[in-house]
Scaffold this active site. Structure first.
Site, PDB file in Angstrom:
ATOM      1  N   TRP A 131       0.839  -1.215   0.000  1.00  0.00           N
ATOM      2  CA  TRP A 131       0.000   0.000   0.000  1.00  0.00           C
ATOM      3  C   TRP A 131       0.869   1.258   0.000  1.00  0.00           C
ATOM      4  O   TRP A 131       0.547   2.251  -0.634  1.00  0.00           O
ATOM      5  CB  TRP A 131      -0.916   0.002   1.224  1.00  0.00           C
ATOM      6  N   HIS A 132       1.992   1.174   0.735  1.00  0.00           N
ATOM      7  CA  HIS A 132       2.831   2.367   0.827  1.00  0.00           C
ATOM      8  C   HIS A 132       3.577   2.665  -0.475  1.00  0.00           C
ATOM      9  O   HIS A 132       3.966   3.821  -0.701  1.00  0.00           O
ATOM     10  CB  HIS A 132       3.826   2.227   1.978  1.00  0.00           C
ATOM     11  N   GLY A 133       3.787   1.674  -1.294  1.00  0.00           N
ATOM     12  CA  GLY A 133       4.474   1.979  -2.545  1.00  0.00           C
ATOM     13  C   GLY A 133       4.707   0.747  -3.385  1.00  0.00           C
ATOM     14  O   GLY A 133       4.843  -0.361  -2.857  1.00  0.00           O
ATOM     15  N   PHE A 143       1.576   8.486  -1.302  1.00  0.00           N
ATOM     16  CA  PHE A 143       1.062   7.124  -1.178  1.00  0.00           C
ATOM     17  C   PHE A 143      -0.406   7.076  -1.530  1.00  0.00           C
ATOM     18  O   PHE A 143      -1.035   6.116  -1.519  1.00  0.00           O
ATOM     19  CB  PHE A 143       1.307   6.598   0.240  1.00  0.00           C
TER      20      PHE A 143
END
Lengths: 392, 473
Positions: free
Chosen positions: B320-322, B473
């Site tokens: 999800w963060h990257g 993000f």
């Protein structure tokens, strides 16, 4: 407690409402909406452009910039603007820090150019124009980081010297004449002063005598032959505008013009010729201390000479390939040479044929006069100086 | 336009607030929805049509699911809605990552696509999924008017970087708390200004140190330089993101809405697991409620299943963060640390205070290393960086550049440290004990905050503010 009239939230809210209303109205923020929505309607919105314009016109912008400058000065932030290439030394001088370069590109281009000039029997002298420090270790001592600008220059000059290119290094001239590098420059601008421009022109004239058979009377550059007007604490250089007046203060300025009569044919970029004098090279209207220092024109560029024939001098036809340092060098050189044509290569695109220009112009000498940071500029495709060593 | 930009502060916010408070209470929700759509159009004009279509589709699915009584149809609608959300997120955020993996595996040469990301797509997607899932499970009761649904998904104060609030938390403060409109508004203003100051005057300045160090080839680092970069990034990320969250809470309250807290002094944590109950709380809660618990959570007889569920949560948190391997490694390492704490019962089983303190320090160290992996682009770059922090030649322990940066930026590092520990609440509590102290606290804090706001504004006007770290993000 919650309804305490001193409640910090109430105080902040009232202060902020007043502040935002006053700032908003005085900055014309009501007009922003129209611009924003017309941008969106255009289908290619550039809201960031509107935002940038709005910052430029915000009410009391200079006050805010000065407040910012004051904060940074108080906190002693010397490399806060490093992203803009600006570092403030503890004595208030603004300097730059430069990376290492191989010098290969500059070396090859210079040698190729020399070969061309040799073929058409035109002299070449490379003039190294110093920056605010001649010893990279001062950057290490002050900021704890490495700058390579003098090391790059040493490497480049050594290589072209060994390859037979004539050069003069004005860093050596500085030492010989007992100057400190900083004495040549504005504190708040990366350019050198008008006095330095005249001094550099005298060194170039000396080199023309020594290496190109000229016979220039160097006494022409003595101060006694000039009218010197001094302005104290009058302007803020390009780097100073970034850092702020409250932090670095203002610079002095000296306007120098010959004290004797001059007679020029001034040639414009389209080849048109008009009569004139040295006074035509200096736009004194720039020296207006009434305009605020952030919005006034840059005083360094009050000198403006591109191509001229000095009718009082019989000999010499020089093409000066220079940079913005030479804005204040070329006019003084023109006092000692019959014809000076001053070009800055970054202003021309690839369609410009320099070599044909030299052949057509019939110059006897080409002076390449570059500030040290031109060496290595080609490493950065986005650099404004990317093409400075492209002598094609 | 971001919420720290000048046109937001001097144009968008005051004008929208004026309109909002001038209109009748009955149409405030509609007006705020219009404001939120306008905000999105200004910030991400290329995607406004897609955004509106997505909003309408999700609310239509949610409403249809709410009306439907047939369980199978409800389930089909839920799956369709979630797949729609994930497909859009996957397309914009993970296409290139997928292409690079395929190219790496089969040696193909599929070109990387030039895909811009719609504003706040990750946050929007998670809110949309929670909205659909909560309708499905009956956790929320929808009102007659779908405007609230649309507003919940699109509220401009949360769209850029959260918090990932829940539908039920989007409630009007005036109606539910014994508080006047002005008190609600002023508490929002105070919080907004606090966040603005944190972001512009501390986080953005620490970013100068971080950006320099992380852009330098670390083979030339001294250990001190590497530590300075790592610590400054840990502090910068906290001040930046918590500053944004303060502004988001402030904006919500200015418009009369409650907003969940996203941070609770995370660096005061005693354990790695505890850290995630204090950091980006809305995201942790989201993964707990919509991934961990639906997978079975801790209520399973099979121990391996608990750890599998945790693994799933942390891999997804990383992704999800990257869309890059370093984020997946980052998530996996959190899984390892949290699984270790669960397996051993540490730190709960530690009774000695000094040992608890040691574990606390080790936790902070681990979190710091994790942020390095998070920040450093490339698969193993972060690990190389950490190696440099821990091991170096004797002549590389410190260098003059590190000492210069510390002497130049120490005050901002100190400010960030103060913001990371509950010093201000402590002082406030002390002051509240007598009326003069409380008055003094109020006046000093108000004057100081306004002065800092003006100085922060001067940093914005001088063009030195950065985008929010978490907005990517």
């Amino acid at each position: 407690m919650k309804k305490n009239i001193y409640a910090n939230k109430t105080l902040v809210t009232i202060a902020l409402i007043v502040f935002i209303i006053v700032m908003g109205l005085k900055s014309g923020s009501l007009l922003v909406g129209e611009k924003v929505f017309s941008e969106i309607a255009s289908g290619n919105p550039k809201v960031h452009v509107i935002e940038k314009e709005f910052i430029e016109t915000v009410h009391n912008r200079i006050g805010f910039l000065e407040a910012n400058s004051f904060v940074r000065s108080t906190l002693g932030l010397q490399d806060y603007y490093k992203n803009k290439g600006v570092y403030v030394m503890s004595d208030g001088y603004i300097v730059g820090v430069y990376p290492e370069t191989s010098t290969d590109y500059e070396y090859e281009q210079t040698l190729d150019f020399k070969a061309f000039l040799d073929d058409i029997d035109v002299n070449l002298i490379y003039v190294n124009e110093p920056i605010k420090y001649v010893d990279d270790s001062c950057i290490t001592e002050e900021f704890g980081m490495q700058s390579y600008i003098n090391a790059n220059t040493d490497k480049y000059l050594e290589r072209i010297g060994e390859a037979g290119v004539t050069y003069i290094d004005l860093r050596d001239s500085l030492k010989d004449d007992g100057y400190l590098p900083k004495e040549l420059f504005y504190r708040t601008d990366h350019h050198w002063t008008v006095s330095s421009g005249k001094w550099a022109a005298s060194k170039m004239a000396g080199a023309l005598n020594d290496y190109c058979g000229y016979n220039i009377d160097l006494a022409k550059f003595d101060d006694a032959n000039y009218e010197i007007t001094e302005y104290k604490n009058c302007w803020l250089g390009e780097q100073g505008k970034v850092v702020g007046e409250s932090y670095v203060g203002l610079d002095d300025y000296t306007c120098i013009k010959p004290a004797y009569n001059t007679d020029y044919d001034i040639i414009d970029k389209n080849g048109g010729i008009r009569k004139g004098t040295f006074d035509d090279f200096v736009d004194e209207s720039v020296y207006n201390t009434e305009i605020d220092v952030y919005n006034c024109p840059r005083w360094h560029y009050s000198y403006d000479m591109h191509h001229c024939i000095n009718n009082d001098i019989a000999n010499g036809k020089v093409l000066l390939l220079g940079d913005s340092y030479d804005v204040v060098t070329a006019p003084f050189l023109s006092l000692a040479v019959n014809e000076v044509d001053y070009l800055v290569l970054r202003e021309y695109d690839k369609s410009f044929d320099l070599r044909q220009y030299i052949i057509d112009g019939g110059y006897d000498t080409v002076l390449v006069c570059y500030a040290q940071f031109m060496i290595g500029a080609h490493d950065d495709v986005d650099s404004a100086n990317y093409r400075m060593f492209d002598f094609k | 336009m971001t919420i720290t930009s000048l046109i937001f502060l001097l144009w968008f916010l005051p004008i929208t607030l004026a309109i909002y408070y001038l209109v009748d209470d009955k149409i405030k929700e509609i007006v705020l929805l219009g404001i939120s759509i306008a905000f999105y159009a200004i910030c991400s004009a290329d995607f406004i049509l897609q955004f509106i279509i997505a909003l309408l589709l999700i609310v239509a699915i949610g409403r249809a699911m709410n009306r439907e009584e047939n369980v199978i149809v409800r389930r089909i609608l839920l799956i369709a809605g979630i797949l729609l959300c994930i497909a859009v997120l996957g397309y914009y955020k993970y296409t290139n990552f997928g292409i690079s993996i395929i190219n790496g595996i089969i040696g193909s040469n599929f070109p990387i696509r030039d895909l811009a990301m719609p504003l706040g797509i990750s946050f929007f997607t998670f809110k949309a999924i929670s909205y659909l899932a909560d309708i499905y499970t009956g956790k929320i009761e929808l009102s007659e008017n779908p405007i609230k649904d649309l507003l919940y998904l699109s509220f401009f104060g949360h769209i850029q970087a959260g918090p990932i609030a829940r539908y039920n938390e989007m409630r009007c403060v005036w109606e539910e708390e014994a508080i006047t409109k002005f008190e609600c508004f002023s508490s929002g203003v105070f919080r907004f200004v606090l966040g603005f100051v944190k972001k512009v005057m501390v986080a953005d300045i620490l970013a100068k140190v971080v950006n320099e160090i992380f852009a330098t080839d670390f083979s030339g680092y001294s250990a001190l330089y590497a530590w300075l970069g790592a610590i400054c990034f840990s502090l910068q990320l906290f001040v930046d993101f918590s500053g944004y969250s303060d502004m988001a809470v402030g904006l919500s309250r200015m418009f009369g809405y409650a907003c969940m807290e996203n941070f609770d002094y995370p660096y005061m944590t005693e354990s790695v697991g505890g850290f995630w109950r204090r950091w980006h709380i809305s995201l942790s809660n989201w993964f707990r409620d919509y991934v961990y618990i639906p997978l079975g959570g801790s209520r399973t007889d099979k121990k391996w299943k608990i750890y599998f569920n945790l693994l799933a949560v942390w891999v997804l948190t990383g992704i999800w963060h990257g869309a890059a391997w370093n984020f997946i490694i980052w998530g996996l390492l959190y899984f390892v640390a949290i699984a270790f704490e669960r397996l051993t019962g540490i730190p709960k089983k530690i009774n000695s205070k000094p040992l608890k303190m040691v574990y606390r320090l080790l936790t902070l160290l681990f979190i710091n290393f994790e942020w390095v992996i998070f920040r450093y682009e490339g698969t193993f770059g972060g690990l190389q960086y950490i190696k440099r922090m821990l091991w170096c030649a004797p002549n590389k322990i410190a260098d003059s550049r590190s000492l210069f940066l510390i002497s130049e930026y120490w005050i901002f590092i100190l400010c960030a440290v103060i913001m990371s520990v509950p010093v201000v609440p402590f002082i406030k509590k002390k002051c509240e004990k007598n009326s003069i102290g409380f008055k003094l606290y109020n006046i000093v804090s108000a004057v100081l905050l306004m002065m800092l706001f003006v100085f922060a504004l001067s940093f914005v006007i001088s063009g030195q503010n950065n985008p929010f770290a978490y907005a990517n993000f």
